[in-house]
Design a protein around this motif. Structure first.
Motif, short mmCIF file in Angstrom:
data_model
loop_
_atom_site.label_atom_id
_atom_site.label_comp_id
_atom_site.label_asym_id
_atom_site.label_seq_id
_atom_site.Cartn_x
_atom_site.Cartn_y
_atom_site.Cartn_z
N ARG A 50 -14.75 -10.44 0.38
CA ARG A 50 -15.32 -11.80 0.27
C ARG A 50 -15.46 -12.17 -1.19
N PHE A 64 -9.16 -6.75 6.67
CA PHE A 64 -7.97 -5.93 6.87
C PHE A 64 -8.35 -4.75 7.75
N PHE A 115 -0.05 5.24 -0.50
CA PHE A 115 -0.93 5.43 0.66
C PHE A 115 -0.09 5.57 1.93
N ARG A 126 -10.40 6.74 1.24
CA ARG A 126 -9.05 6.24 1.03
C ARG A 126 -9.01 4.72 1.16
N GLU A 170 -10.26 3.16 -1.98
CA GLU A 170 -9.21 3.14 -3.01
C GLU A 170 -8.23 1.99 -2.79
N MET A 171 -7.86 1.77 -1.49
CA MET A 171 -6.93 0.66 -1.18
C MET A 171 -7.54 -0.67 -1.60
N VAL A 229 -6.99 -1.29 8.82
CA VAL A 229 -5.97 -0.35 8.38
C VAL A 229 -6.03 0.90 9.25
N ARG A 277 -7.48 -0.92 -5.44
CA ARG A 277 -6.17 -1.03 -6.08
C ARG A 277 -5.39 -2.24 -5.64
N LEU A 278 -5.65 -2.76 -4.41
CA LEU A 278 -4.79 -3.83 -3.93
C LEU A 278 -5.52 -4.95 -3.19
N LEU A 279 -6.40 -4.58 -2.26
CA LEU A 279 -6.89 -5.60 -1.32
C LEU A 279 -7.91 -6.55 -1.95
N LEU A 290 0.85 -1.21 0.00
CA LEU A 290 0.00 0.00 0.00
C LEU A 290 0.88 1.26 0.00
N LEU A 332 2.19 2.10 -3.27
CA LEU A 332 1.17 2.71 -4.12
C LEU A 332 0.90 4.17 -3.73
N GLY A 334 -0.67 1.43 10.39
CA GLY A 334 -0.59 0.04 10.83
C GLY A 334 -1.61 -0.77 10.07
N LEU A 335 -1.40 -2.08 9.99
CA LEU A 335 -2.35 -2.92 9.28
C LEU A 335 -2.35 -4.30 9.93
N ARG A 336 -3.54 -4.80 10.22
CA ARG A 336 -3.68 -6.16 10.76
C ARG A 336 -4.62 -6.93 9.84
N SER A 337 -4.31 -8.19 9.64
CA SER A 337 -5.23 -9.02 8.84
C SER A 337 -5.92 -10.02 9.77
#
Lengths: 83, 83
Positions: free
Chosen positions: B11, B44, A33, B59, B62-63, B46, B66-68, A28, A31, A37-40
């Protein structure tokens, strides 16, 4: 019997390394952004029939303990809604 | 600037095969649970700073685009809360 959907969210405990999240965060940032922080986490939506929402939640809790989560590294929470 | 956490849930679209969910469902049934259906999703969380919750949500959207998420096979939703 009522039809419920139990949502089980399984996340890594604090302090457990999460290379997937670290990679996603860096991607990210590449790209453009800004991310602090990020948690999955994994989310399971389980359709089941039960006598009450409490019974459905108890059953989903058992599923998490026995299969969906690994108590050594995961925390989880359960929420239940009628389908 | 306020600190927000945007939660992006990704999903599979209806009709896209989900072998992981199918395997998990069967494993739960082998353990003796009755399950009508099971769907898996990625979540996720964020952490980001933004002027308002609306800006943070835009934002995070957009993430996701573009990516997730992969728009060919995924649906996603975004929710934002103050940190």
């Amino acid at each position: 019997m009522t039809a419920y959907t139990a949502t089980v969210t399984v996340r890594l405990k604090n302090g457990v390394l999460d290379p997937e999240a670290e990679t996603t965060k860096r991607a990210l940032e590449r790209l453009g952004f800004e991310v602090d922080g990020l948690r999955s986490a994994d989310r399971f939506e389980v359709d089941l029939d039960a006598e009450s929402a409490d019974v459905a939640a108890t059953r989903a809790d058992e599923m998490a303990q026995r299969l969906l989560a690994n108590p050594t590294i995961h925390d989880y929470d359960v929420s239940v809604a009628e389908r």
